[in-house]
Design an enzyme around this catalytic site. Structure first.
Site, mmCIF file in Angstrom:
data_model
loop_
_atom_site.group_PDB
_atom_site.id
_atom_site.type_symbol
_atom_site.label_atom_id
_atom_site.label_comp_id
_atom_site.label_asym_id
_atom_site.label_seq_id
_atom_site.Cartn_x
_atom_site.Cartn_y
_atom_site.Cartn_z
ATOM 1 N N GLU A 104 0.848 -1.197 0.000
ATOM 2 C CA GLU A 104 0.000 0.000 0.000
ATOM 3 C C GLU A 104 0.880 1.242 0.000
ATOM 4 O O GLU A 104 1.829 1.354 0.774
ATOM 5 C CB GLU A 104 -0.927 0.034 1.219
ATOM 6 C CG GLU A 104 -1.814 1.269 1.246
ATOM 7 C CD GLU A 104 -2.905 1.226 2.301
ATOM 8 O OE1 GLU A 104 -3.361 2.297 2.732
ATOM 9 O OE2 GLU A 104 -3.309 0.109 2.693
ATOM 10 N N GLU B 180 5.090 5.302 2.935
ATOM 11 C CA GLU B 180 4.530 6.610 3.298
ATOM 12 C C GLU B 180 5.679 7.601 3.490
ATOM 13 O O GLU B 180 6.717 7.251 4.064
ATOM 14 C CB GLU B 180 3.706 6.488 4.584
ATOM 15 C CG GLU B 180 3.144 7.774 5.143
ATOM 16 C CD GLU B 180 2.241 8.495 4.160
ATOM 17 O OE1 GLU B 180 2.660 9.576 3.681
ATOM 18 O OE2 GLU B 180 1.142 7.993 3.863
ATOM 19 N N ASP C 165 9.930 7.811 -0.698
ATOM 20 C CA ASP C 165 9.146 8.139 -1.886
ATOM 21 C C ASP C 165 8.816 6.825 -2.601
ATOM 22 O O ASP C 165 9.720 6.052 -2.953
ATOM 23 C CB ASP C 165 9.975 9.054 -2.786
ATOM 24 C CG ASP C 165 9.263 9.479 -4.069
ATOM 25 O OD1 ASP C 165 8.253 8.846 -4.436
ATOM 26 O OD2 ASP C 165 9.732 10.435 -4.703
ATOM 27 N N ASP D 52 -4.168 12.051 -2.645
ATOM 28 C CA ASP D 52 -4.488 13.473 -2.815
ATOM 29 C C ASP D 52 -5.096 13.685 -4.200
ATOM 30 O O ASP D 52 -4.472 13.345 -5.206
ATOM 31 C CB ASP D 52 -3.214 14.303 -2.661
ATOM 32 C CG ASP D 52 -3.495 15.790 -2.490
ATOM 33 O OD1 ASP D 52 -4.465 16.289 -3.106
ATOM 34 O OD2 ASP D 52 -2.758 16.450 -1.754
ATOM 35 N N ASP E 210 -12.700 9.545 -2.671
ATOM 36 C CA ASP E 210 -13.990 10.156 -2.345
ATOM 37 C C ASP E 210 -14.218 11.401 -3.192
ATOM 38 O O ASP E 210 -15.118 12.189 -2.901
ATOM 39 C CB ASP E 210 -14.077 10.487 -0.845
ATOM 40 C CG ASP E 210 -13.016 11.486 -0.412
ATOM 41 O OD1 ASP E 210 -11.973 11.591 -1.098
ATOM 42 O OD2 ASP E 210 -13.207 12.157 0.623
ATOM 43 N N PHE F 29 -12.394 8.891 8.460
ATOM 44 C CA PHE F 29 -12.614 9.927 7.468
ATOM 45 C C PHE F 29 -13.758 9.540 6.529
ATOM 46 O O PHE F 29 -14.634 10.337 6.219
ATOM 47 C CB PHE F 29 -11.322 10.126 6.669
ATOM 48 C CG PHE F 29 -11.445 11.044 5.487
ATOM 49 C CD1 PHE F 29 -11.458 12.418 5.642
ATOM 50 C CD2 PHE F 29 -11.538 10.529 4.197
ATOM 51 C CE1 PHE F 29 -11.562 13.260 4.550
ATOM 52 C CE2 PHE F 29 -11.641 11.361 3.099
ATOM 53 C CZ PHE F 29 -11.655 12.725 3.285
ATOM 54 N N GLU F 30 -13.747 8.285 6.107
ATOM 55 C CA GLU F 30 -14.776 7.805 5.186
ATOM 56 C C GLU F 30 -16.140 7.752 5.869
ATOM 57 O O GLU F 30 -17.165 8.115 5.271
ATOM 58 C CB GLU F 30 -14.387 6.429 4.661
ATOM 59 C CG GLU F 30 -15.301 5.881 3.577
ATOM 60 C CD GLU F 30 -14.824 4.552 3.041
ATOM 61 O OE1 GLU F 30 -15.536 3.963 2.214
ATOM 62 O OE2 GLU F 30 -13.733 4.097 3.443
#
Length: 244
Positions: free
Chosen positions: A74, A99, A126, A149, A185, A224-225
Protein backbone atom coordinates in the site's frame (compact mmCIF):
# COMPACT_ATOMS: atom_id res chain seq x y z
CA UNK A 1 42.38 22.95 -16.12
CA UNK A 2 43.48 23.03 -12.49
CA UNK A 3 42.19 20.63 -9.85
CA UNK A 4 40.23 23.48 -8.29
CA UNK A 5 38.63 24.34 -11.63
CA UNK A 6 37.80 20.69 -12.29
CA UNK A 7 36.23 20.41 -8.84
CA UNK A 8 34.16 23.55 -9.48
CA UNK A 9 32.89 22.18 -12.81
CA UNK A 10 32.08 18.83 -11.17
CA UNK A 11 30.15 20.55 -8.39
CA UNK A 12 28.17 22.55 -10.95
CA UNK A 13 27.29 19.34 -12.80
CA UNK A 14 26.22 17.70 -9.52
CA UNK A 15 23.99 20.66 -8.71
CA UNK A 16 22.52 20.55 -12.21
CA UNK A 17 21.81 16.84 -11.86
CA UNK A 18 20.17 17.48 -8.48
CA UNK A 19 18.06 20.24 -9.99
CA UNK A 20 16.86 17.95 -12.79
CA UNK A 21 16.02 15.25 -10.25
CA UNK A 22 14.18 17.76 -8.05
CA UNK A 23 12.03 18.87 -11.00
CA UNK A 24 10.32 15.48 -11.15
CA UNK A 25 6.63 16.12 -10.57
CA UNK A 26 5.70 14.65 -7.22
CA UNK A 27 2.25 13.62 -6.05
CA UNK A 28 2.90 14.75 -2.50
CA UNK A 29 4.02 17.76 -0.49
CA UNK A 30 5.91 17.12 2.71
CA UNK A 31 4.20 18.74 5.68
CA UNK A 32 6.05 19.33 8.90
CA UNK A 33 4.35 18.74 12.21
CA UNK A 34 5.07 17.85 15.78
CA UNK A 35 5.51 14.22 16.65
CA UNK A 36 3.50 12.76 19.50
CA UNK A 37 5.13 10.53 22.09
CA UNK A 38 3.72 7.44 20.41
CA UNK A 39 4.99 8.54 17.02
CA UNK A 40 8.46 9.30 18.35
CA UNK A 41 8.57 5.96 20.15
CA UNK A 42 7.45 4.19 16.99
CA UNK A 43 10.44 5.61 15.13
CA UNK A 44 12.98 5.04 17.90
CA UNK A 45 11.80 1.64 19.13
CA UNK A 46 10.30 -0.11 16.12
CA UNK A 47 11.75 1.41 12.95
CA UNK A 48 14.87 -0.81 13.25
CA UNK A 49 12.68 -3.93 13.39
CA UNK A 50 9.77 -3.06 11.09
CA UNK A 51 11.36 -0.46 8.83
CA UNK A 52 12.97 -0.83 5.41
CA UNK A 53 15.05 1.67 3.43
CA UNK A 54 16.23 2.13 -0.14
CA UNK A 55 19.69 1.17 1.05
CA UNK A 56 18.38 -2.31 1.90
CA UNK A 57 18.24 -2.97 -1.84
CA UNK A 58 16.02 -5.49 -3.60
CA UNK A 59 13.09 -6.61 -1.49
CA UNK A 60 12.80 -10.39 -1.05
CA UNK A 61 9.46 -11.02 0.66
CA UNK A 62 10.19 -14.64 1.53
CA UNK A 63 13.48 -13.71 3.15
CA UNK A 64 12.11 -10.67 4.96
CA UNK A 65 9.02 -12.39 6.36
CA UNK A 66 10.46 -15.89 6.59
CA UNK A 67 7.65 -17.50 4.63
CA UNK A 68 5.82 -17.57 1.30
CA UNK A 69 2.54 -15.67 1.60
CA UNK A 70 0.44 -13.32 -0.55
CA UNK A 71 2.05 -9.88 -0.62
CA UNK A 72 0.01 -6.68 -0.23
CA UNK A 73 1.66 -3.31 -0.87
CA UNK A 74 0.00 0.00 0.00
CA UNK A 75 1.22 3.47 -0.93
CA UNK A 76 0.17 6.48 1.13
CA UNK A 77 -1.26 4.83 4.23
CA UNK A 78 -1.64 8.16 6.04
CA UNK A 79 -1.78 7.58 9.78
CA UNK A 80 -1.89 3.84 9.21
CA UNK A 81 -5.16 2.94 10.94
CA UNK A 82 -6.81 1.06 8.11
CA UNK A 83 -3.58 -0.67 7.07
CA UNK A 84 -3.00 -1.91 10.61
CA UNK A 85 -6.58 -3.19 10.72
CA UNK A 86 -5.89 -5.21 7.58
CA UNK A 87 -2.59 -6.50 8.94
CA UNK A 88 -4.39 -7.84 12.01
CA UNK A 89 -7.39 -9.20 10.10
CA UNK A 90 -5.28 -11.00 7.46
CA UNK A 91 -2.43 -12.76 9.31
CA UNK A 92 -1.98 -15.12 6.35
CA UNK A 93 -0.89 -12.15 4.18
CA UNK A 94 2.29 -10.07 4.36
CA UNK A 95 2.07 -6.28 4.06
CA UNK A 96 4.40 -3.51 2.97
CA UNK A 97 3.36 0.09 3.62
CA UNK A 98 5.03 3.08 1.95
CA UNK A 99 4.53 6.61 3.30
CA UNK A 100 6.54 9.84 3.14
CA UNK A 101 4.99 11.60 6.15
CA UNK A 102 6.96 10.76 9.28
CA UNK A 103 4.16 11.22 11.85
CA UNK A 104 2.04 8.60 10.07
CA UNK A 105 4.99 6.24 9.84
CA UNK A 106 5.71 6.73 13.54
CA UNK A 107 2.10 6.14 14.57
CA UNK A 108 1.79 2.94 12.52
CA UNK A 109 5.11 1.63 13.79
CA UNK A 110 4.26 2.43 17.38
CA UNK A 111 0.89 0.73 17.29
CA UNK A 112 2.08 -2.24 15.23
CA UNK A 113 5.11 -2.68 17.45
CA UNK A 114 3.04 -2.63 20.63
CA UNK A 115 0.78 -5.31 19.12
CA UNK A 116 3.75 -7.44 18.14
CA UNK A 117 2.64 -7.93 14.53
CA UNK A 118 5.10 -9.83 12.36
CA UNK A 119 3.51 -9.52 8.92
CA UNK A 120 4.23 -5.82 8.28
CA UNK A 121 7.19 -3.82 6.97
CA UNK A 122 7.25 -0.06 6.39
CA UNK A 123 9.19 2.24 4.07
CA UNK A 124 9.50 5.91 4.99
CA UNK A 125 10.43 6.73 1.40
CA UNK A 126 9.15 8.14 -1.89
CA UNK A 127 7.12 5.29 -3.39
CA UNK A 128 8.48 5.94 -6.88
CA UNK A 129 12.01 5.33 -5.63
CA UNK A 130 10.94 2.21 -3.72
CA UNK A 131 9.43 0.73 -6.88
CA UNK A 132 12.39 1.74 -9.01
CA UNK A 133 15.05 0.42 -6.64
CA UNK A 134 13.54 -2.24 -4.40
CA UNK A 135 10.30 -3.97 -5.39
CA UNK A 136 10.91 -6.81 -7.89
CA UNK A 137 8.74 -7.29 -10.96
CA UNK A 138 5.99 -9.92 -10.75
CA UNK A 139 6.03 -9.95 -6.94
CA UNK A 140 2.85 -8.24 -5.66
CA UNK A 141 -0.50 -9.97 -5.21
CA UNK A 142 -2.47 -6.85 -4.28
CA UNK A 143 -1.51 -3.18 -4.63
CA UNK A 144 -3.59 -0.65 -2.71
CA UNK A 145 -3.94 3.09 -3.30
CA UNK A 146 -6.61 4.48 -1.00
CA UNK A 147 -7.70 8.13 -0.98
CA UNK A 148 -4.62 9.69 -2.61
CA UNK A 149 -4.49 13.47 -2.81
CA UNK A 150 -6.96 14.40 -5.59
CA UNK A 151 -5.19 17.65 -6.45
CA UNK A 152 -8.59 19.02 -7.38
CA UNK A 153 -7.42 22.28 -8.97
CA UNK A 154 -6.95 21.83 -12.71
CA UNK A 155 -3.47 23.35 -12.66
CA UNK A 156 -2.44 20.66 -10.16
CA UNK A 157 -3.88 17.64 -12.02
CA UNK A 158 -0.37 16.79 -13.25
CA UNK A 159 0.51 15.98 -9.62
CA UNK A 160 -2.03 13.17 -9.37
CA UNK A 161 -0.27 9.91 -8.73
CA UNK A 162 -2.60 7.93 -11.00
CA UNK A 163 -1.01 8.63 -14.37
CA UNK A 164 -0.09 6.26 -17.23
CA UNK A 165 3.61 5.93 -16.31
CA UNK A 166 2.84 5.07 -12.66
CA UNK A 167 0.12 2.61 -13.66
CA UNK A 168 2.57 0.84 -15.96
CA UNK A 169 5.15 0.58 -13.18
CA UNK A 170 2.54 -1.04 -10.93
CA UNK A 171 1.51 -3.45 -13.69
CA UNK A 172 5.08 -4.73 -13.92
CA UNK A 173 5.31 -5.19 -10.14
CA UNK A 174 2.05 -7.15 -9.93
CA UNK A 175 1.98 -10.87 -10.52
CA UNK A 176 -0.13 -12.05 -13.44
CA UNK A 177 -3.59 -12.11 -11.91
CA UNK A 178 -2.55 -9.61 -9.22
CA UNK A 179 -4.96 -6.79 -8.43
CA UNK A 180 -4.69 -3.01 -8.28
CA UNK A 181 -7.29 -1.57 -5.87
CA UNK A 182 -7.96 2.18 -5.97
CA UNK A 183 -10.39 4.20 -3.86
CA UNK A 184 -11.26 7.90 -3.70
CA UNK A 185 -13.99 10.16 -2.35
CA UNK A 186 -13.62 12.68 -5.19
CA UNK A 187 -15.90 11.76 -8.09
CA UNK A 188 -13.85 13.69 -10.64
CA UNK A 189 -10.71 11.86 -9.53
CA UNK A 190 -12.59 8.56 -9.64
CA UNK A 191 -13.44 9.28 -13.26
CA UNK A 192 -9.82 10.21 -13.96
CA UNK A 193 -8.64 6.96 -12.35
CA UNK A 194 -11.15 4.97 -14.38
CA UNK A 195 -10.09 6.62 -17.65
CA UNK A 196 -6.38 6.07 -17.00
CA UNK A 197 -6.89 2.45 -15.97
CA UNK A 198 -9.31 1.61 -18.78
CA UNK A 199 -6.75 2.89 -21.28
CA UNK A 200 -3.80 1.10 -19.68
CA UNK A 201 -2.51 -2.00 -21.43
CA UNK A 202 -2.36 -5.25 -19.53
CA UNK A 203 -5.25 -4.66 -17.12
CA UNK A 204 -8.87 -5.72 -16.97
CA UNK A 205 -11.57 -4.14 -14.84
CA UNK A 206 -13.03 -6.64 -12.36
CA UNK A 207 -16.35 -4.76 -12.09
CA UNK A 208 -19.34 -6.76 -13.26
CA UNK A 209 -21.67 -3.77 -13.56
CA UNK A 210 -20.27 -0.48 -14.76
CA UNK A 211 -16.72 0.51 -13.90
CA UNK A 212 -16.83 0.71 -10.11
CA UNK A 213 -17.11 -2.05 -7.53
CA UNK A 214 -18.72 -2.14 -4.07
CA UNK A 215 -16.25 -1.70 -1.24
CA UNK A 216 -14.76 -5.14 -0.60
CA UNK A 217 -14.59 -6.34 2.99
CA UNK A 218 -10.81 -6.34 2.73
CA UNK A 219 -10.78 -2.51 2.69
CA UNK A 220 -11.58 -1.21 6.17
CA UNK A 221 -13.79 1.83 6.62
CA UNK A 222 -11.74 4.78 7.82
CA UNK A 223 -12.98 7.42 10.28
CA UNK A 224 -12.61 9.93 7.47
CA UNK A 225 -14.78 7.80 5.19
CA UNK A 226 -17.44 7.24 7.85
CA UNK A 227 -17.65 10.98 8.44
CA UNK A 228 -18.00 11.54 4.71
CA UNK A 229 -20.80 8.99 4.49
CA UNK A 230 -22.71 10.82 7.23
CA UNK A 231 -22.35 14.00 5.19
CA UNK A 232 -23.58 12.25 2.06
CA UNK A 233 -20.22 12.07 0.32
CA UNK A 234 -19.63 9.23 -2.11
CA UNK A 235 -16.71 6.83 -2.25
CA UNK A 236 -15.63 5.04 -5.42
CA UNK A 237 -13.66 1.79 -5.54
CA UNK A 238 -11.99 0.35 -8.63
CA UNK A 239 -10.22 -2.98 -8.85
CA UNK A 240 -8.19 -4.00 -11.90
CA UNK A 241 -6.45 -7.30 -12.54
CA UNK A 242 -3.16 -7.70 -14.38
CA UNK A 243 -3.73 -9.96 -17.35
CA UNK A 244 -0.36 -9.71 -19.10
Amino acid sequence: MSNAEQSNVSNKHDRADDAIHDKRIRSFVLRQGRMTGLQQRGISDFLPKLGLTLEDGAFDAAAVFGRDAPLVVEVGFGMGGSLLEQVQAMPDHDFVGIEVHLPGVGKLLGEAGDLGVDNLKVYHEDAVEVFNQCIPDNSIDLFQLFFPDPWHKKKHHKRRIVQPPFVEVIRKKLKIGGRFHLATDWEAYAEHMRDVMNNAAGYENTATQGDFVPRPESRPLTKFELRGERLGHGVWDLIYRRIN
